[in-house]
Design a protein around this motif. Structure first.
Motif, mmCIF file in Angstrom:
data_model
loop_
_atom_site.group_PDB
_atom_site.id
_atom_site.type_symbol
_atom_site.label_atom_id
_atom_site.label_comp_id
_atom_site.label_asym_id
_atom_site.label_seq_id
_atom_site.Cartn_x
_atom_site.Cartn_y
_atom_site.Cartn_z
ATOM 1 N N CYS A 140 46.839 40.827 48.664
ATOM 2 C CA CYS A 140 47.034 40.558 47.230
ATOM 3 C C CYS A 140 48.048 41.539 46.638
ATOM 4 C CB CYS A 140 45.713 40.666 46.475
ATOM 5 S SG CYS A 140 44.544 39.352 46.873
ATOM 6 N N GLU A 141 47.939 42.801 47.020
ATOM 7 C CA GLU A 141 48.860 43.824 46.493
ATOM 8 C C GLU A 141 50.307 43.557 46.902
ATOM 9 O OE1 GLU A 141 48.480 46.284 44.270
ATOM 10 O OE2 GLU A 141 46.425 45.585 43.999
ATOM 11 N N HIS A 185 45.697 38.359 37.474
ATOM 12 C CA HIS A 185 44.453 37.617 37.206
ATOM 13 C C HIS A 185 43.931 36.989 38.495
ATOM 14 C CE1 HIS A 185 45.643 36.832 32.712
ATOM 15 N NE2 HIS A 185 45.247 38.067 32.920
ATOM 16 N N CYS A 186 44.834 36.370 39.242
ATOM 17 C CA CYS A 186 44.429 35.674 40.467
ATOM 18 C C CYS A 186 43.945 36.663 41.531
ATOM 19 C CB CYS A 186 45.583 34.821 40.986
ATOM 20 S SG CYS A 186 45.918 33.400 39.921
ATOM 21 N N ALA A 187 44.612 37.800 41.641
ATOM 22 C CA ALA A 187 44.169 38.835 42.584
ATOM 23 C C ALA A 187 42.781 39.332 42.208
ATOM 24 C CB ALA A 187 45.164 39.991 42.621
ATOM 25 N N SER A 188 42.539 39.458 40.909
ATOM 26 C CA SER A 188 41.227 39.878 40.421
ATOM 27 C C SER A 188 40.155 38.847 40.786
ATOM 28 C CB SER A 188 41.294 40.067 38.903
ATOM 29 O OG SER A 188 40.042 40.404 38.383
ATOM 30 N N ASN A 189 40.518 37.557 40.716
ATOM 31 C CA ASN A 189 39.579 36.500 41.109
ATOM 32 C C ASN A 189 39.271 36.547 42.600
ATOM 33 O OD1 ASN A 189 39.030 35.241 38.641
ATOM 34 N ND2 ASN A 189 40.955 34.129 38.693
ATOM 35 N N VAL A 190 40.266 36.898 43.399
ATOM 36 C CA VAL A 190 40.046 37.041 44.841
ATOM 37 C C VAL A 190 39.062 38.188 45.104
ATOM 38 C CG1 VAL A 190 41.130 37.674 47.052
ATOM 39 C CG2 VAL A 190 42.242 36.016 45.547
ATOM 40 N N VAL A 191 39.217 39.292 44.386
ATOM 41 C CA VAL A 191 38.307 40.437 44.529
ATOM 42 C C VAL A 191 36.877 40.003 44.203
ATOM 43 C CG1 VAL A 191 37.675 42.715 43.632
ATOM 44 C CG2 VAL A 191 40.080 42.168 44.035
ATOM 45 N N GLN A 192 36.710 39.286 43.096
ATOM 46 C CA GLN A 192 35.375 38.813 42.695
ATOM 47 C C GLN A 192 34.789 37.871 43.745
ATOM 48 O OE1 GLN A 192 35.280 37.226 38.675
ATOM 49 N NE2 GLN A 192 36.608 38.869 37.946
ATOM 50 N N TYR A 193 35.633 37.011 44.273
ATOM 51 C CA TYR A 193 35.188 36.057 45.304
ATOM 52 C C TYR A 193 34.706 36.806 46.556
ATOM 53 C CZ TYR A 193 35.238 32.058 48.480
ATOM 54 O OH TYR A 193 34.876 31.102 49.393
#
Length: 198
Positions: free
Chosen positions: A87-88, A182-190
């Motif tokens: 993601c980074e 935002h999308c990277a943050s959603n991946v973290v939550q997932y």
């Protein structure tokens, strides 16, 4: 390295940025010549046509992504960190313009889905390599008892790629990195909620 090979690699590097920014249709041969600072005959000493340049340029851009990913993964100590490192890399591609024009797979897939079957095939091959590497990374996390054993690596892989590439697309469209973040943050939550063994 021979002078001819140096010139050919120069053409590929310069064309890669042009194709990745303007697309196959948008990048003209005269723009490639101007950007490379080379005569038309110099181009044809190394490539038969624009297609050959485009294929070599795409392969070069994709190899650059693989290098960035390899470096990022080398610094991660476990499977979750490796997914976050991916993601980074994509955040960096948007915010630091590490790869001129953004993700070559996304750009080529969108442009060539109906218009250029051979470029589409190139993008499919590149994405297949990426999917295989990501699926193996997820499977490794399951094997190491980091991720739940009942998750489907291929399904998770599809989700992560769709979210990250969607974030890249929105960020490029609006010139705003908040979308990839935002999308990277959603991946973290997932990962935290659906994948990790707690």
């Amino acid at each position: 390295m021979r002078k001819g090979q140096i010139t050919k690699e120069h053409i590929i590097r310069e064309s890669a940025g042009l194709f990745n920014t303007k697309g196959y249709t948008g990048a003209s041969l005269s723009e490639i010549i101007d950007r490379c600072g080379i005569r038309k005959g110099g181009i044809y000493n190394h490539f038969e046509n624009k297609d050959e340049i485009a294929f070599a340029a795409f392969d070069y851009s994709f190899s650059q992504i693989l290098v960035l990913l390899s470096k990022a993964l080398g610094n991660a100590s476990n499977s979750k960190e490796k997914l976050l490192a991916i993601c980074e890399v994509y955040i960096d591609i948007i915010e630091s313009d590490t790869l001129e024009g953004g993700c070559p797979i996304l750009n080529t897939a969108i442009e060539s889905d109906d218009g250029h079957p051979l470029l589409k095939e190139r993008a499919q091959q590149a994405m297949t390599i990426f999917i295989e590497k990501l699926t193996m990374l997820i499977a490794e996390g399951i094997k190491n008892k980091e991720f739940k054993k009942d998750i489907d690596p291929e399904e998770v892989c599809s989700y992560i790629i769709a979210v990250v590439e969607g974030g890249v697309m929105l960020s490029k469209l609006f010139d705003d990195s908040k979308y990839i973040r935002h999308c990277a943050s959603n991946v973290v939550q997932y990962i935290d909620n659906m994948m990790l063994i707690k």
